[in-house]
Design an enzyme around this catalytic site. Structure first.
Site, PDB file in Angstrom:
ATOM      1  N   HIS A 173       5.119   5.661   2.662  1.00  0.00           N
ATOM      2  CA  HIS A 173       4.737   6.988   2.142  1.00  0.00           C
ATOM      3  C   HIS A 173       3.210   7.133   2.148  1.00  0.00           C
ATOM      4  O   HIS A 173       2.564   7.310   1.123  1.00  0.00           O
ATOM      5  CB  HIS A 173       5.288   7.099   0.719  1.00  0.00           C
ATOM      6  CG  HIS A 173       5.326   8.485   0.141  1.00  0.00           C
ATOM      7  ND1 HIS A 173       4.214   9.263   0.031  1.00  0.00           N
ATOM      8  CD2 HIS A 173       6.346   9.187  -0.375  1.00  0.00           C
ATOM      9  CE1 HIS A 173       4.550  10.400  -0.548  1.00  0.00           C
ATOM     10  NE2 HIS A 173       5.849  10.389  -0.794  1.00  0.00           N
ATOM     11  N   GLU A 277       4.569  10.234   6.744  1.00  0.00           N
ATOM     12  CA  GLU A 277       5.286   9.017   6.367  1.00  0.00           C
ATOM     13  C   GLU A 277       6.253   8.572   7.463  1.00  0.00           C
ATOM     14  O   GLU A 277       7.172   9.308   7.802  1.00  0.00           O
ATOM     15  CB  GLU A 277       6.059   9.289   5.073  1.00  0.00           C
ATOM     16  CG  GLU A 277       5.221   9.963   3.982  1.00  0.00           C
ATOM     17  CD  GLU A 277       6.048  10.628   2.899  1.00  0.00           C
ATOM     18  OE1 GLU A 277       5.589  11.648   2.337  1.00  0.00           O
ATOM     19  OE2 GLU A 277       7.176  10.152   2.637  1.00  0.00           O
TER      20      GLU A 277
HETATM   21  O1  TA6 Z   1       7.691  12.246   0.557  1.00  0.00           O
HETATM   22  C1  TA6 Z   1       7.641  13.510   0.030  1.00  0.00           C
HETATM   23  C2  TA6 Z   1       8.226  13.481  -1.365  1.00  0.00           C
HETATM   24  O2  TA6 Z   1       9.550  13.076  -1.333  1.00  0.00           O
HETATM   25  C3  TA6 Z   1       8.035  14.849  -2.027  1.00  0.00           C
HETATM   26  O3  TA6 Z   1       9.251  15.528  -2.147  1.00  0.00           O
HETATM   27  C4  TA6 Z   1       7.388  14.510  -3.370  1.00  0.00           C
HETATM   28  O4  TA6 Z   1       8.305  14.339  -4.358  1.00  0.00           O
HETATM   29  C5  TA6 Z   1       6.661  13.231  -3.029  1.00  0.00           C
HETATM   30  O5  TA6 Z   1       7.510  12.531  -2.184  1.00  0.00           O
HETATM   31  C6  TA6 Z   1       6.157  12.403  -4.170  1.00  0.00           C
HETATM   32  O6  TA6 Z   1       7.171  11.770  -4.833  1.00  0.00           O
HETATM   33  P1  TA6 Z   1       6.825  10.885  -6.148  1.00  0.00           P
HETATM   34  O7  TA6 Z   1       8.154  10.331  -6.591  1.00  0.00           O
HETATM   35  O8  TA6 Z   1       5.865   9.823  -5.740  1.00  0.00           O
HETATM   36  O9  TA6 Z   1       6.207  11.838  -7.135  1.00  0.00           O
END
Ligand code: TA6
Length: 320
Positions: A173, A277
């Site tokens: 991520h 990601e």
């Molecule tokens: O990767 C994108 C995502 O899934 C978004 O939907 C947003 O929720 C982000 O990740 C961050 O997630 P987190 O659980 O780290 O707040």
């Protein structure tokens, strides 16, 4: 960077071929520093096997780390490269993005043999020790290439003895630092299908050419080419992602409202970051006992003279 207990450090070289520095980071959390003689560097917290810094030879930071990031388990660190495993987002029974990002990993001094050579000494092998109910192993290598490239190789092996298969989804991520989100373009995802997380993951097909950003953006691009580029002309830089075993790519920017709603994220910080990601989401990976999966992500920078349009899938596929 949040103002908590200051870091201290000592150099260590575990297995004969790797060299890294072991040090105390924020709140005394253990972190590993990788350095390349030409000046590039990377920092990895054992908490979450979380890369929090990747700097080029000019010591410019290439990753975004929120000024409000919390370095206190069980909160995941906001920024850098969290590992989403064994579940991406809410695609399953676990907490969002799984548990790998808020567990303590350990340095693996005797990692299972790597089939491919790591082109530099600056690497570290991390392993997430299975808890009582997990009998799988997850060696994970973070390496800094001689050109300052950052390479992450994750391996999941099902060592179940009860014959049970094991399925998971996965994402690196990555939060990239950008000069201005409204000036950035992403290439390599044109014409692809994607699931829109802002529209109940409905499936659409990407129109137009390179992606640009003017509002909240949260999409899972499916079966992408292995190369994706983030063009940041203001920084005169293009970041190239090369990925293997990670067919999908998530692109995310929370924009202003979501930014305000996140306690560990500055209200204006959405202007200076973009998540791209490398992921395996659409088709969960299933491993029978004894089987192993490997996912590899390589990040590199090229000067932004690299002309746009080079990564348009149509052109990439036509190989022109
Ligand atoms: O990767 C994108 C995502 O899934 C978004 O939907 C947003 O929720 C982000 O990740 C961050 O997630 P987190 O659980 O780290 O707040």
């Amino acid at each position: 960077m949040s103002s908590e207990k200051s870091p201290s450090s000592a150099s260590a070289s575990a297995s004969s071929s790797s060299s890294y520095e072991l040090s105390k980071g924020i709140n005394g959390l253990d972190k590993v520093i990788l350095r390349d003689p030409r000046g590039s560097s990377a920092e990895v917290y054992l908490y979450g096997a979380h890369v929090t810094s990747w700097k080029n030879e000019q010591a410019e930071e290439l990753l975004f780390l929120s000024s409000k990031a919390i370095f206190k388990p069980p909160k995941p660190i906001r920024g850098g490269i969290p590992i989403c495993f064994p579940q991406f987002s809410n695609l399953g029974p676990l907490d969002s993005h799984g548990f790998a990002r808020n567990r303590f990993w350990t340095i693996d001094d005797s990692p299972p043999p790597f089939l491919t050579n790591t082109p530099s000494k600056a690497f570290v092998d991390l392993i997430l020790k299975p808890s009582e109910d997990d009998i799988k192993i997850w060696p994970h290598r973070v390496a800094l290439g001689s050109g300052g490239d950052l390479m992450m190789t994750s391996r999941i092996r099902n060592t179940n003895i009860d014959g049970k298969p094991f399925s998971f989804t996965f994402a690196n991520h990555t939060y990239f630092s950008v000069s201005d989100i409204s000036e950035v373009r992403v290439e390599g995802l044109e014409t692809l299908d994607y699931l829109d997380n802002l529209q109940k993951r409905e499936r659409f097909t990407e129109q137009g050419d390179a992606l640009t950003f003017e509002s909240e953006f949260d999409r899972i691009y499916l079966s992408t080419p292995t190369k994706i580029a983030i063009l940041d002309h203001e920084k005169k830089r293009t970041i190239v992602l090369r990925k293997d075993g990670l067919p999908d790519a998530v692109v995310w920017n929370p924009w202003d409202k979501k930014a305000k709603a996140m306690s560990d994220f500055g209200d204006d910080e959405y202007k200076y970051m973009l998540c791209v990601e490398a992921a395996a989401i659409e088709k969960p990976i299933t491993l029978k006992p004894g089987e192993e999966w490997k996912g590899r992500l390589e990040l590199s920078t090229v000067p932004s003279s690299y002309c746009s349009g080079q990564l348009d899938p149509k052109k990439v596929i036509q190989g022109s």
